[in-house]
Design a protein around this motif. Sequence first.
Motif, PDB file in Angstrom:
ATOM      1  N   CYS A 113      -5.985   8.424  -0.969  1.00 41.28           N
ATOM      2  CA  CYS A 113      -6.812   7.428  -1.784  1.00 41.28           C
ATOM      3  C   CYS A 113      -7.242   8.314  -2.791  1.00 41.28           C
ATOM      4  CB  CYS A 113      -8.115   7.295  -0.759  1.00 41.28           C
ATOM      5  SG  CYS A 113      -7.957   6.328   0.762  1.00 41.28           S
TER       6      CYS A 113
ATOM      7  N   PHE B 111     -11.959   4.190  12.135  1.00 40.84           N
ATOM      8  CA  PHE B 111     -12.203   2.909  12.813  1.00 40.84           C
ATOM      9  C   PHE B 111     -11.227   2.824  13.744  1.00 40.84           C
ATOM     10  CE2 PHE B 111     -13.756   1.737   8.585  1.00 40.84           C
ATOM     11  CZ  PHE B 111     -14.801   1.175   8.924  1.00 40.84           C
TER      12      PHE B 111
ATOM     13  N   LYS C 146      -7.788   1.334  10.585  1.00 40.23           N
ATOM     14  CA  LYS C 146      -7.957   1.856   8.997  1.00 40.23           C
ATOM     15  C   LYS C 146      -8.839   3.122   9.191  1.00 40.23           C
ATOM     16  CE  LYS C 146      -6.623  -2.135   7.195  1.00 40.23           C
ATOM     17  NZ  LYS C 146      -5.355  -2.313   8.021  1.00 40.23           N
TER      18      LYS C 146
ATOM     19  N   ALA D  65     -11.443   4.864   6.322  1.00 44.25           N
ATOM     20  CA  ALA D  65     -12.252   4.586   5.024  1.00 44.25           C
ATOM     21  C   ALA D  65     -12.782   5.944   4.397  1.00 44.25           C
ATOM     22  CB  ALA D  65     -13.547   3.716   5.308  1.00 44.25           C
TER      23      ALA D  65
ATOM     24  N   ILE E 115     -14.296   2.452  -2.987  1.00 45.94           N
ATOM     25  CA  ILE E 115     -14.137   2.466  -1.325  1.00 45.94           C
ATOM     26  C   ILE E 115     -12.600   2.340  -1.381  1.00 45.94           C
ATOM     27  CG2 ILE E 115     -14.484  -0.018  -0.809  1.00 45.94           C
ATOM     28  CD1 ILE E 115     -15.667   0.975   1.804  1.00 45.94           C
ATOM     29  N   CYS E 116     -12.214   3.254  -0.536  1.00 40.58           N
ATOM     30  CA  CYS E 116     -10.651   3.112  -0.190  1.00 40.58           C
ATOM     31  C   CYS E 116     -10.471   2.996   1.635  1.00 40.58           C
ATOM     32  CB  CYS E 116     -10.029   4.419  -0.198  1.00 40.58           C
ATOM     33  SG  CYS E 116      -8.190   4.520  -0.007  1.00 40.58           S
ATOM     34  N   LEU E 117      -9.608   1.953   1.759  1.00 37.49           N
ATOM     35  CA  LEU E 117      -9.203   1.643   3.199  1.00 37.49           C
ATOM     36  C   LEU E 117      -7.767   2.258   3.214  1.00 37.49           C
ATOM     37  CD1 LEU E 117     -10.913  -1.847   3.996  1.00 37.49           C
ATOM     38  CD2 LEU E 117     -11.631   0.616   4.682  1.00 37.49           C
ATOM     39  N   TYR E 118      -7.519   3.083   4.040  1.00 37.22           N
ATOM     40  CA  TYR E 118      -6.096   3.541   4.297  1.00 37.22           C
ATOM     41  C   TYR E 118      -5.641   2.968   5.754  1.00 37.22           C
ATOM     42  CZ  TYR E 118      -2.535   7.176   5.353  1.00 37.22           C
ATOM     43  OH  TYR E 118      -1.482   7.640   5.800  1.00 37.22           O
ATOM     44  N   ASP E 119      -4.342   2.413   5.796  1.00 35.82           N
ATOM     45  CA  ASP E 119      -3.920   1.753   6.701  1.00 35.82           C
ATOM     46  C   ASP E 119      -3.094   2.820   7.614  1.00 35.82           C
ATOM     47  OD1 ASP E 119      -1.564   0.474   8.370  1.00 35.82           O
ATOM     48  OD2 ASP E 119      -3.054  -1.003   8.309  1.00 35.82           O
TER      49      ASP E 119
ATOM     50  N   ALA F  82      -2.866   2.308   1.139  1.00 38.42           N
ATOM     51  CA  ALA F  82      -4.300   2.047   0.869  1.00 38.42           C
ATOM     52  C   ALA F  82      -4.537   1.054  -0.164  1.00 38.42           C
ATOM     53  CB  ALA F  82      -4.727   3.612   0.297  1.00 38.42           C
TER      54      ALA F  82
END
Length: 100
Positions: A38, A55, A61, A63, A80-84, A90
């Motif tokens: 991120c 989550f 994910k 965050a 805001i970064c969503l990392y898979d 991301a």
Amino acid sequence: MYNKITMVAALLLASTQLANASSGAAWDALYAKANGTCIGQSRMDTPEASAPVVFNDSIGKVAVLLRGTVGKSKSKVNLICLYDKKSGKAAIEEFKWLGN
């Protein structure tokens, strides 16, 4: 009979301790990957980063909220970064707090 119970109890205790020990290291590795990815993709010089928000597995994910400046700009930006967790990729988007 006593030996079987003792042996099963010892195996359960050993596996529980191993699971807990590796679990902490696994979480730390996940947090490091999420933060590193991120922060790297944000292109911010020295961003502040929130603690990762993980989550459940059905979402998959993590965050991370980032705040800092991009390039030569002096104004702060919130991202805001969503990392898979599966792909290691991301997605980053800017966000604004309500009223701002």
